[in-house]
Design a protein around this motif. Sequence first.
Motif, PDB file in Angstrom:
ATOM      1  N   LEU A   1     -20.984  19.859 -19.782  1.00  0.00           N
ATOM      2  CA  LEU A   1     -20.462  21.009 -20.514  1.00  0.00           C
ATOM      3  C   LEU A   1     -20.211  22.185 -19.574  1.00  0.00           C
ATOM      4  O   LEU A   1     -19.233  22.926 -19.734  1.00  0.00           O
ATOM      5  CB  LEU A   1     -21.443  21.425 -21.615  1.00  0.00           C
ATOM      6  CG  LEU A   1     -21.513  20.493 -22.824  1.00  0.00           C
ATOM      7  CD1 LEU A   1     -22.682  20.875 -23.733  1.00  0.00           C
ATOM      8  CD2 LEU A   1     -20.201  20.530 -23.613  1.00  0.00           C
TER       9      LEU A   1
ATOM     10  N   THR B   1     -17.723  26.549 -25.699  1.00  0.00           N
ATOM     11  CA  THR B   1     -18.350  25.542 -24.843  1.00  0.00           C
ATOM     12  C   THR B   1     -19.594  26.116 -24.186  1.00  0.00           C
ATOM     13  O   THR B   1     -20.608  25.415 -24.032  1.00  0.00           O
ATOM     14  CB  THR B   1     -17.360  25.050 -23.781  1.00  0.00           C
ATOM     15  OG1 THR B   1     -16.188  24.538 -24.433  1.00  0.00           O
ATOM     16  CG2 THR B   1     -17.972  23.949 -22.928  1.00  0.00           C
TER      17      THR B   1
ATOM     18  N   SER C   1     -18.676  12.955 -21.647  1.00  0.00           N
ATOM     19  CA  SER C   1     -19.434  13.850 -22.529  1.00  0.00           C
ATOM     20  C   SER C   1     -19.377  13.416 -23.988  1.00  0.00           C
ATOM     21  O   SER C   1     -20.383  13.498 -24.707  1.00  0.00           O
ATOM     22  CB  SER C   1     -18.918  15.286 -22.388  1.00  0.00           C
ATOM     23  OG  SER C   1     -17.531  15.354 -22.706  1.00  0.00           O
ATOM     24  N   ALA C   2     -18.216  12.950 -24.461  1.00  0.00           N
ATOM     25  CA  ALA C   2     -18.096  12.542 -25.859  1.00  0.00           C
ATOM     26  C   ALA C   2     -18.968  11.321 -26.155  1.00  0.00           C
ATOM     27  O   ALA C   2     -19.597  11.236 -27.223  1.00  0.00           O
ATOM     28  CB  ALA C   2     -16.643  12.245 -26.201  1.00  0.00           C
TER      29      ALA C   2
ATOM     30  N   ARG D   1     -21.700  19.512 -32.260  1.00  0.00           N
ATOM     31  CA  ARG D   1     -21.302  19.461 -30.847  1.00  0.00           C
ATOM     32  C   ARG D   1     -20.297  18.356 -30.604  1.00  0.00           C
ATOM     33  O   ARG D   1     -19.289  18.551 -29.900  1.00  0.00           O
ATOM     34  CB  ARG D   1     -22.562  19.249 -29.991  1.00  0.00           C
ATOM     35  CG  ARG D   1     -22.314  19.154 -28.499  1.00  0.00           C
ATOM     36  CD  ARG D   1     -23.643  19.056 -27.746  1.00  0.00           C
ATOM     37  NE  ARG D   1     -24.413  17.877 -28.142  1.00  0.00           N
ATOM     38  CZ  ARG D   1     -25.701  17.693 -27.844  1.00  0.00           C
ATOM     39  NH1 ARG D   1     -26.360  18.618 -27.178  1.00  0.00           N
ATOM     40  NH2 ARG D   1     -26.321  16.605 -28.202  1.00  0.00           N
TER      41      ARG D   1
ATOM     42  N   LEU E   1     -16.352  18.527 -29.160  1.00  0.00           N
ATOM     43  CA  LEU E   1     -15.863  17.763 -28.004  1.00  0.00           C
ATOM     44  C   LEU E   1     -14.676  16.890 -28.389  1.00  0.00           C
ATOM     45  O   LEU E   1     -13.716  16.751 -27.632  1.00  0.00           O
ATOM     46  CB  LEU E   1     -16.994  16.903 -27.439  1.00  0.00           C
ATOM     47  CG  LEU E   1     -18.087  17.681 -26.690  1.00  0.00           C
ATOM     48  CD1 LEU E   1     -19.280  16.780 -26.390  1.00  0.00           C
ATOM     49  CD2 LEU E   1     -17.535  18.256 -25.390  1.00  0.00           C
TER      50      LEU E   1
ATOM     51  N   SER F   1     -10.686  16.960 -26.982  1.00  0.00           N
ATOM     52  CA  SER F   1      -9.955  15.810 -26.442  1.00  0.00           C
ATOM     53  C   SER F   1      -8.689  15.553 -27.233  1.00  0.00           C
ATOM     54  O   SER F   1      -7.712  14.995 -26.712  1.00  0.00           O
ATOM     55  CB  SER F   1     -10.835  14.560 -26.470  1.00  0.00           C
ATOM     56  OG  SER F   1     -11.182  14.214 -27.796  1.00  0.00           O
TER      57      SER F   1
END
Length: 290
Positions: free
Chosen positions: A196, A211, A240-241, A277, A281, A285
């Motif tokens: 992040l 973020t 991250s996802a 969260r 994310l 994307s």
Amino acid sequence: MLLSRTLLLKAEPAGHLHSLDELFALANEMEQEAATNYAELAEEMKRQSRPDLCAVFMELAAAEREHVESVTRWSQAQRGKAPDPALVRWEAPETFDAEAATELKTSRLITPYRALAMAVRNEERAFAFWSYLAAYSEDPEIKKAAEAMAKEELGHVSTLRKERRKAYHREHDRMQGVAASAVDARRLELRLAEQLADLQQNLKGPAARRTGELLDETMQMASETSDFGDFREDMERKDSAQIAEALVEAYLEGAERSDDAARVEKLQRLAERAISRLAWLRSLSASPCG
């Protein structure tokens, strides 16, 4: 007891049943819809080359088709005819979790256990629906039939719970083999925090601020997770996802499996924050502007 059953539904039934013919018509429609939805999920899992999940949903679809046949036989025995779809006057409250089904289609981390957990919740909602109708019906014949439907759904819940428990033990046994190389949720939260921080540097304006807020919250969540969770070590190398989704799944499953009220509440709070969260994310994307 009635209140707890009602809370399983997203909304109260829109009306009352006035005849057994209406009851059979509505029951038939609900079972048909469930069979169709599970069959569609099976096809989607087949398309994604996920044979284990495809098999789970094929079995669920087959079970729902058996329920359709059971309702048809019951209608023929009681009324001398098959259920008439034209007699469905109002939509039943959602007993099939469409939101969860959509999540299953897009998730890369879903397991047979999670799929069966959704199916259990669907059957619990169906049980709540028929229990509600039985409680409020003034017609003794309809009340008795609705109670019978509720009892049938409760039997389905019991069967699926057993299958879910088997799936849990299979997944748990597989995890035992990688326990030595597992990482906990705290370590994974810290890894996500690093990602992040990197992400924030490439964003501007509101996106960067949001973020940054999630980065602070992730650090806080890392301090709250303690030694919870067992993840494969290679999860730290995911994007991250994927990490965010794995944490959502872990908190939800942990809450569902725990018998400790305080622990359940803590994990549910973590899950709510983790879901928010993950949604952020995913929105990043999906946005061409980041």
